[in-house]
Design an enzyme around this catalytic site. Structure first.
Site: not given
Ligand code: TYM
Length: 344
Positions: A118, A204, A207
């Site tokens: 990032k 991957k 968005k």
């Molecule tokens: P985020 O908002 O990017 O994604 C939410 C969840 O979706 C999963 N994910 C995917 N799984 C499969 N293929 C993909 N292309 C894909 N894109 C996203 C992510 O693995 C996630 O499970 N840092 C985290 C948010 C967060 C969090 C936490 C998660 C903040 N605090 C505590 C777990 C526990 C994030 O940005 O996810």
């Protein structure tokens, strides 16, 4: 039976309020959440504080938060079975972030893959300065998890490194002060843990993909879903076979498996001798059958903000009760004097 085995496991996971949720979020995350709420004590957070670690527009964040809540409920999260809350509504996440940050080596944060990716993208974009919140992102994430003393954290493959840090920090805290936190386990789905872009199967699904055809959104119309799937990048062969060399078609097989419940072998057998075009048509039908009822429900929920707020309030209150229990221990162990409530 032992007392501990009678206790329901505590599940915590969160997602950023990105507005429209894509198929990766559904398969890698929300689908598991809906299953887990049946047997576990679940806390699901919409992490608006993480969302401000990158450049953003406050009005969009506000709208996106409602949109995410409505999509989760439309997917089947049930406020009677889980606590759905907004991160900034629960006092303690930022406070625990600070305590953990003081235990976390700076070098470990600087080496995190997501931070490097990032910050590289921000620098490449020109004069935008990188906020230190981006560096502390994984510590706040550890706080999200540890404040609920979670046993299980369902995430996609991309969050594995962050989860390792949360585990490290739990152990560090327990060793430095005294045993306080569970060391949480990641719960990563066997199929669909990494759904790739339809236009670039090396990256991957995300968005931030510049190519609008790369991501399938749950609230896309059936026509748009079909158009995106039919134009997905594949290879020059035509056999529907899962293989590391055939990333595009393998991604479509994962998607088909996740939305239809069929195994890879079942899909390969069903489409043996068929063309990619036939397979893409079947994937489109299966994705639309899954997402269309969700879109309809989502639109209904978005017309009722008062209901959405009542669900989020109830979720935050339950989350706060659990967070308070952890934070009073953490502060006491850290040696902070509570002159307001007095020492107990
Ligand atoms: P985020 O908002 O990017 O994604 C939410 C969840 O979706 C999963 N994910 C995917 N799984 C499969 N293929 C993909 N292309 C894909 N894109 C996203 C992510 O693995 C996630 O499970 N840092 C985290 C948010 C967060 C969090 C936490 C998660 C903040 N605090 C505590 C777990 C526990 C994030 O940005 O996810």
């Amino acid at each position: 039976m032992e007392e501990t085995s009678l206790k329901r496991k505590v599940v915590l996971t969160c997602a950023q309020p990105t507005g429209k949720l894509h198929l990766g979020n559904y398969i890698g995350a929300v689908r598991q959440w809906v299953e887990l709420q049946e047997s576990c004590e679940c806390f699901f957070g919409i992490v608006d504080m993480h969302a401000i670690t990158m450049p953003y527009v406050p009005a969009d964040l506000r709208k996106n938060t409602y949109m995410c809540a409505a999509q989760y409920l439309a997917c089947g999260l049930d406020p009677d079975k889980c606590s759905l809350f907004i991160q900034s509504n629960v006092i303690g996440h930022a406070e625990l972030n600070w305590v953990l940050a003081c235990l976390c080596p700076l070098g470990q944060l600087e080496r995190m893959t997501q931070f490097k990716d990032k910050s590289r993208k921000l620098s490449a974009g020109g004069d935008v300065s990188i906020g230190s919140g981006l560096l502390f992102y994984p510590v706040l994430m550890a706080a999200d998890i540890l404040i609920y003393n979670a046993d299980i954290v369902p995430v996609g493959e991309d969050q594995k490194q962050h989860l390792e840090l949360a585990r490290d920090l739990a152990v560090k805290f327990n060793n430095f002060y005294s045993p306080t936190f569970n060391v949480p386990e990641a719960y990563i789905p066997k199929t669909g843990a990494r759904i790739m872009s339809l236009q670039n199967p090396e990256a991957k699904m995300s968005k931030s993909d510049k190519n609008a055809l790369g991501s399938l959104y749950m609230i896309d119309s059936p026509d748009v879903l079909r158009k995106k799937i039919m134009s997905a990048v594949t290879d020059s062969e035509s056999s529907v076979k899962f293989s590391p060399e055939k990333k595009g078609i393998s991604n479509l097989i994962s998607i088909m498996g996740a939305v239809s419940g069929k195994s890879v072998a079942e899909i390969e057998n069903e489409f043996a001798g068929k063309q990619y075009g036939d397979f893409k048509k079947a994937v489109s039908d299966a994705v639309i059958a899954k997402f269309d009822p969700i879109r309809v429900k989502y639109e209904e929920l978005m017309r009722d903000k008062a209901y959405l707020e009542s669900v989020l309030k109830r979720g935050a209150e339950a989350a706060q009760r659990r967070a308070d229990r952890t934070m009073s221990k953490v502060y006491r162990k850290a040696g902070f004097v509570d002159a307001v409530r007095g020492s107990k």
